[in-house]
Design a protein around this motif. Structure first.
Motif, PDB file in Angstrom:
ATOM      1  N   LEU A 118       0.825  -1.206   0.000  1.00 51.42           N
ATOM      2  CA  LEU A 118       0.000   0.000   0.000  1.00 51.42           C
ATOM      3  C   LEU A 118       0.858   1.254   0.000  1.00 51.42           C
ATOM      4  O   LEU A 118       0.536   2.251  -0.658  1.00 51.42           O
ATOM      5  N   GLU A 139      -8.653  -1.562  -0.782  1.00 50.77           N
ATOM      6  CA  GLU A 139      -8.036  -0.244  -0.941  1.00 50.77           C
ATOM      7  C   GLU A 139      -7.134  -0.203  -2.174  1.00 50.77           C
ATOM      8  O   GLU A 139      -7.140   0.780  -2.930  1.00 50.77           O
ATOM      9  N   GLU A 159      -9.277   0.104  -5.251  1.00 50.70           N
ATOM     10  CA  GLU A 159      -9.860   1.441  -5.371  1.00 50.70           C
ATOM     11  C   GLU A 159      -8.822   2.455  -5.846  1.00 50.70           C
ATOM     12  O   GLU A 159      -9.116   3.322  -6.692  1.00 50.70           O
ATOM     13  N   ARG A 160      -7.612   2.359  -5.328  1.00 48.91           N
ATOM     14  CA  ARG A 160      -6.567   3.303  -5.733  1.00 48.91           C
ATOM     15  C   ARG A 160      -6.134   3.076  -7.171  1.00 48.91           C
ATOM     16  O   ARG A 160      -5.835   4.036  -7.898  1.00 48.91           O
TER      17      ARG A 160
END
Length: 370
Positions: free
Chosen positions: A227, A274, A277-278
């Motif tokens: 991430l 996440e 989505e990014r």
């Protein structure tokens, strides 16, 4: 119209981490010659050097690039100096990176280049790629222009280099993940990583390898977390249109080396969501791999039995979710049908948690080409 796109990538880590699979090293009055296998080609190239995790300025006294003839021997007529804003000497501040001036050198997919760096002053521990399934050649003095090196030492790592860009018209897929991309378990120097086999299947564009052995989606070490490094190692890759993701095993077991608890299913699902989505926010297509089997892991102290239910739960979610543009089922492709938490014997590198060449080939067959 052609533009700069990534033709080769090598994800790097800090030499100062608590969890280690391989040690970095420092250099002084030495030449490091490194093999860089191009995923894609173009009419010009430029090289990306890094001192991202250095604690002092990195002095590069000379740098040259050439086609590889054999081992550490260059194709002499292809050899060219690398300049940086017209200068042949470069100082990269701690934490910084540098991009060379372009040079005219036509390369194609599968071309091996040799990058030679002369490091005249003590470098301190090098920012490096710790398990690249390739070697670097190290010798004393400035031999950057030598046809072959004198009494070179072979080191299974890469140092101070993150990539090569090429001038081309192409789209780029980024293979973003852990050792199952970087190539641990495959034959050293043979280019038998899963990403290499995947490139043989692609007819439109190519894939660059941003795998880091031991990397975790959620936690720092080994390397910055998936991430944390997504923007730099995926979004910022020139020409990137797609990303293939392979994470999970290390989130479940690697933290034990530092007394850390395994990730939970809820934490991994949130992290994968996440990431999707990014990627979509950046306009990227994203496909994710199921978490491969590791019950045969031979390394002591790993929480194997207690984390296998988490692996199964996350894989069940991956197979049914629509947060990604697609899911490729690596786990099913390489698992032993009789013992699905184990790697098939013919695909096992010997440590119970990494793929050999045949296993990497089987993994590549699951990776989507469009």
């Amino acid at each position: 119209m052609s533009s700069w796109v990534a033709g080769f990538r090598s994800a790097v880590i800090s030499p100062y981490e608590q969890i280690k699979l391989n040690e970095s090293r420092s250099f002084a009055d030495q030449t490091v010659r490194q093999v860089l296998r191009m995923a894609g080609g173009g009419t010009q190239v430029r090289v990306r050097l890094t001192n991202r995790y250095g604690v002092a300025p990195l002095v590069v006294g000379a740098a040259r690039l050439a086609l590889r003839k054999n081992a550490d021997e260059i194709v002499a007529e292809s050899d060219a100096p690398l300049l940086f804003e017209g200068r042949d000497r470069l100082v990269i501040p701690a934490g910084a990176e540098a991009v060379s001036d372009p040079i005219d050198l036509a390369v194609t997919a599968g071309t091996d280049l040799l990058l030679s760096l002369y490091l005249p002053e003590s470098t301190g521990l090098a920012t490096f790629s710790h398990e690249p399934a390739e070697i670097a050649y190290v010798t004393n003095g400035n031999e950057t222009a030598a046809a072959s090196l004198t009494l070179s030492e072979e080191v299974p790592a890469r140092f101070f280099v993150t990539g090569i860009d090429v001038r081309a018209e192409s789209s780029v897929t980024v293979a973003f993940g852990d050792s199952w991309f970087e190539g641990v378990g495959t034959t050293l120097g043979a280019n038998h990583r899963s990403v290499d086999y995947f490139n043989e299947r692609l007819t439109d564009g190519w894939a660059v390898n941003q795998g880091i052995a031991g990397n975790r989606l959620l936690s720092t070490e080994i390397g910055e977390s998936g991430l944390a490094r997504f923007d730099r190692d995926v979004r910022a890759v020139p020409g990137a249109t797609r990303v293939l993701v392979n994470f999970g095993i290390n989130d479940l077991i690697l933290g034990a080396m530092a007394g850390q608890p395994p990730a939970t299913a809820a934490e991994l699902i949130a992290g994968f969501t996440e990431l999707a989505e990014r990627a979509h926010a950046a306009g990227l297509v994203i496909h994710a791999a199921t978490i491969g089997p590791y019950a045969g892991c031979v390394y002591p102290g790993m929480p194997i039995e207690e984390t296998l239910p988490t692996r199964r739960a996350v894989n069940e979610w991956l197979r049914g979710t629509d947060v990604f543009d697609g899911v490729f089922d690596v786990a099913a492709a390489v698992a032993d049908p009789e013992r699905p938490d184990f790697i098939r014997p013919e695909f096992d590198s010997g440590d119970g948690m990494h793929l050999n060449d045949a296993g990497a080939h089987a993994m590549a067959a699951t990776m989507p080409v469009d």
